[in-house]
Design an enzyme around this catalytic site. Structure first.
Site, mmCIF file in Angstrom:
data_model
loop_
_atom_site.group_PDB
_atom_site.id
_atom_site.type_symbol
_atom_site.label_atom_id
_atom_site.label_comp_id
_atom_site.label_asym_id
_atom_site.label_seq_id
_atom_site.Cartn_x
_atom_site.Cartn_y
_atom_site.Cartn_z
ATOM 1 N N LYS A 174 6.055 -1.796 -17.666
ATOM 2 C CA LYS A 174 7.411 -2.347 -17.647
ATOM 3 C C LYS A 174 8.304 -1.610 -18.626
ATOM 4 C CE LYS A 174 6.564 -6.961 -15.897
ATOM 5 N NZ LYS A 174 6.267 -8.343 -16.231
ATOM 6 N N LYS A 233 7.951 -6.968 -5.737
ATOM 7 C CA LYS A 233 9.211 -7.622 -5.353
ATOM 8 C C LYS A 233 10.414 -6.866 -5.867
ATOM 9 C CE LYS A 233 7.276 -12.092 -6.199
ATOM 10 N NZ LYS A 233 7.099 -12.969 -7.334
ATOM 11 N N LYS A 245 1.805 -0.172 -6.770
ATOM 12 C CA LYS A 245 1.629 -1.517 -6.204
ATOM 13 C C LYS A 245 2.883 -1.958 -5.457
ATOM 14 C CE LYS A 245 2.379 -5.093 -8.829
ATOM 15 N NZ LYS A 245 2.431 -6.200 -9.800
#
Ligand code: TYM
Length: 362
Positions: free
Chosen positions: A120, A226, A223
């Site tokens: 992140k 969303k 991956k």
């Protein structure tokens, strides 16, 4: 809801998803679909973790709507509210309280080494945990810009551990990406038990054999997520058939034309794994079936299969999302049962830590 004495004898399952947007095919195959198969044999708690969701910028009205969207999707995917407890994390007092106690037994280094935290941070364009001096102000549309790495992102796995331990869960079904967080949770439970005496059961993870890591359709080395900005990367469970067709047709495949899931064939491996999760056929069986057929055949059969499976989910969701009062009631009932269980565990933890009893004013 299951009867109380029944609850006591069944293993407790706890798992959650963030209300950060529509559920993806990854959330469905790696998580929610499997949860619906666990309702009969277990006492199941399914959280919608809004406290986690604010670790990344979010618009308040969107977040609120996402919570209702999420419960409607949970139910549409088969989580029958009569057979499980669905709750919003911020409705149950105890998650952040327990998270704080666990934070005090968590070395910072362990959090800084978490893969998701590092990913992140990198995604936000920071090299390490450096931050700017800018305030975390709200923009005119209410979304918070990410000016620096907030401490919530770092402490996220501790809150997740608290979500699990607050219910003394026996089993936590998750996708592959949550494995490391779950390990931390088990370590923290053991550390707490060691420091303050036996309190928590050590939760086991359940990661499905197929579908545990569905990859992006645009970049099958990453991956499916969303938050991907690329519209073609992510298939949502509420996508209409024409969107499913478009996204699967455009899915990145690999050089060559053989339908085989080799180590250098990330794209085909991903498509086969989606197929396998939905059809129940093994990769070997699928490779044999598709032998000599081109990528076009695989894509068109896969499109059919996905559309067929998601069709009832989409229809059910469309009915449910209009029933706000019903959804609110499901969440209220879920929070009430969750709170009762959480209270017991939290007061035990408070006693063990040495917090004095709260005297009641009569
Ligand atoms: P979240 O909201 O990212 O995802 C919800 C569930 O979906 C799984 N998942 C996937 N599975 C397969 N392929 C993918 N591409 C994919 N993407 C997501 C996740 O593994 C997860 O099971 N930190 C958690 C939420 C959480 C939680 C918890 C989970 C908070 N507290 C306590 C379990 C127990 C998360 O962000 O999930």
């Amino acid at each position: 809801m299951p009867a109380n004495d029944e609850q006591n004898t069944k293993p407790v399952i706890l798992t959650c998803a963030q209300p950060t947007g529509k559920l993806t095919l990854g959330n469905y195959l790696g998580a929610v679909r499997n949860w619906s198969e666990m309702l009969e044999q277990n006492d199941c708690y399914f959280g919608i973790v809004d406290l986690h969701a604010i670790t990344t910028p979010s618009h308040p009205a969107t977040l609120r709507q996402n919570v209702y969207d999420c419960v409607a999707q949970y139910i549409a995917c088969g989580l029958d509210p009569k057979k499980c407890h669905q709750f919003v994390q911020s409705h149950v007092i105890g998650h952040t309280e327990l998270a704080w106690i666990l934070t005090c037994i968590t070395p910072i280094g362990e959090l800084q080494r978490m893969t998701q935290f590092k990913d992140k941070v990198a995604k936000l364009g920071f090299k390490s945990t450096e931050s700017t001096d800018e305030d975390l102000k709200f923009t005119h549309d209410g979304a918070r810009p990410q000016a620096s790495i907030n401490a919530g992102l770092l402490c996220y796995p501790v809150l997740m551990a608290a979500d699990i331990l607050l219910y003394n869960a026996d089993l936590v079904p998750v996708g592959e990406d949550q494995r490391q967080h779950l390990e931390l949770c088990r370590d923290l439970a053991q550390r707490f038990n060691h420091q303050y005496s036996e309190t928590f059961s050590i939760p086991k993870g359940f990661v499905p054999k197929t579908g545990a890591k569905i990859m992006s359709l645009a970049d099958p080395r990453r991956k499916m997520s969303k938050s991907d900005k690329n519209e073609r990367a992510t298939l949502y469970i509420l996508d209409e058939p024409n969107q499913i067709k478009k996204k699967i047709s455009a899915a990145v495949t690999d050089s060559g034309s053989e339908i085989k899931a080799g180590p250098d064939k990330h794209g085909i491996a991903n498509l086969l794994s989606i197929h396998s999760s939905l059809s129940g056929q093994s990769t070997d069986e699928l490779e044999e079936y598709f032998q000599g057929k081109g990528y076009g055949v695989l894509k068109s059969e896969l499109t059919e299969l996905i559309s067929e499976n998601l069709h009832p989910v989409r229809d059910k969701y469309k009915e449910l999302i209009k029933e706000k009062a019903y959804l609110k009631n499901v969440l209220a009932q879920g929070a009430s049962t969750a709170q009762k269980r959480a209270n017991k565990i939290l007061s035990k933890v408070y006693r063990k830590v040495g917090f004095p009893d709260r005297e009641r004013i009569t």
